[in-house]
Scaffold this active site. Structure first.
Site, PDB file in Angstrom:
ATOM      1  CB  THR A 114      78.132 -27.141 -24.188  1.00  0.00           C
ATOM      2  OG1 THR A 114      77.419 -25.977 -24.603  1.00  0.00           O
ATOM      3  CG2 THR A 114      78.582 -27.915 -25.416  1.00  0.00           C
TER       4      THR A 114
ATOM      5  CE  LYS B  40      77.052 -24.271 -27.717  1.00  0.00           C
ATOM      6  NZ  LYS B  40      76.998 -24.086 -26.270  1.00  0.00           N
TER       7      LYS B  40
ATOM      8  CE  LYS C  47      82.464 -28.044 -21.639  1.00  0.00           C
ATOM      9  NZ  LYS C  47      81.042 -27.690 -21.903  1.00  0.00           N
TER      10      LYS C  47
END
Length: 293
Positions: A102, A177, A245
């Site tokens: 990701t 995502k 993150k």
């Protein structure tokens, strides 16, 4: 454009919680698999299964015609792909590179363009489903890049996932995502708040779960992570530090599009509190510890 399955040599960079299971499925499917991980000892189980070790991402790229990466952060992706001794500098023309980390949609586009200049096909293909989905080969895979490259790699994706969707041009997989992580972030707050409420009101959380997980409140997090919370299991299926993150990437992308995401902003602040308390390597369900104070 398609690669003969018998001639497909798969390289996988990153054999952590997700990458280890993915590599194992490729080995079981009969593919020749080469691996690289920063800590070789963590890859020993895969080596015992027949995987071939390479000492760097660049050396791995030289040996394989499909290179898959599953690492931690965008800076790791940038380093292993764009370094002068990295993947793109060592990949043969006609090969495929697939980043399943990701990561940043902008970085995915940059890698795509640099790969195209080297006659290499690039896909960004982040996944959802956590450690359970990886182990059971039923990940959701969201893919950006050319349709032709997606079609060529679909047989490989089918070895590790069940919900595999082509989303569009380079970067589209990463944008999708981000949508996934945005939905999870607010949902996780709801899951832990519901369990804290159940506990404080004197209810048995396990019994409450039986009533609410199959109704309108149902979600993957409620069904899969709430039982772990109830059992006091905060081991990582997905790390807190990696979720933070992801939320940062989503908020940065949203800012560029002038979109406000108040739920995501709140979730990020709570998870940063959790990380600051020493839980950055715990699973995302550890958010319970902040709400349950």
């Amino acid at each position: 454009m398609a690669i003969n399955p018998a001639q497909t040599i798969v390289g996988l960079v990153g054999t952590g919680v997700m990458g280890k299971s993915m590599a194992g499925h490729f080995i079981q499917a009969g593919y020749e698999v080469h691996i690289y991980n920063r800590t070789k000892s963590k890859a020993q189980e895969l080596l015992d299964q027949g995987a071939h070790w390479q000492d760097s991402p660049g050396l791995l790229a030289q040996q394989c015609n499909v290179i898959i990466t599953m690492v931690g952060f965008p800076k790791d992706v940038e380093e292993i792909y764009l370094d002068e001794n990295g993947i793109l500098a060592n990949t043969k023309p006609g090969s495929y590179v697939i980043d399943m980390t990701t990561s940043s949609p902008m970085l995915a586009k940059q890698i795509y363009e640099k790969a195209l200049a080297r006659q290499v096909y690039s896909l960004d293909a982040p996944v959802s489903g956590g450690d359970i989905g990886a182990k059971e080969a039923r990940l959701s895979i969201m893919v950006g890049g050319s349709r032709e490259a997606f079609d060529a790699m679909l047989p490989l994706f089918e070895k590790i996932g069940t919900n595999i969707v082509y989303q569009g041009e380079a970067g589209a997989g990463q944008h999708t995502k981000m949508c996934n992580q945005i939905a999870i972030a607010s949902n996780m707050m709801g899951v832990v708040e519901a369990l804290v409420y159940a506990k404080k009101s004197g209810l048995d959380p396990s019994t409450v779960l039986k009533s609410i997980e199959s109704g309108a409140a149902g979600s993957w997090s409620l069904s899969n992570l709430a039982p772990r919370i109830i059992a006091g299991n905060f081991a990582p299926g997905f790390y807190v530090k990696h979720f933070i993150k992801d939320m940062k990437i989503a908020l940065q992308s949203a800012e560029e599009m002038k979109v406000e995401l108040p739920g995501l902003s709140l979730a990020k602040s709570l998870y940063e509190q959790l990380a600051a308390s020493g839980e950055e390597d715990s699973g995302t369900q550890a958010l319970f510890k902040i709400i349950n104070k």
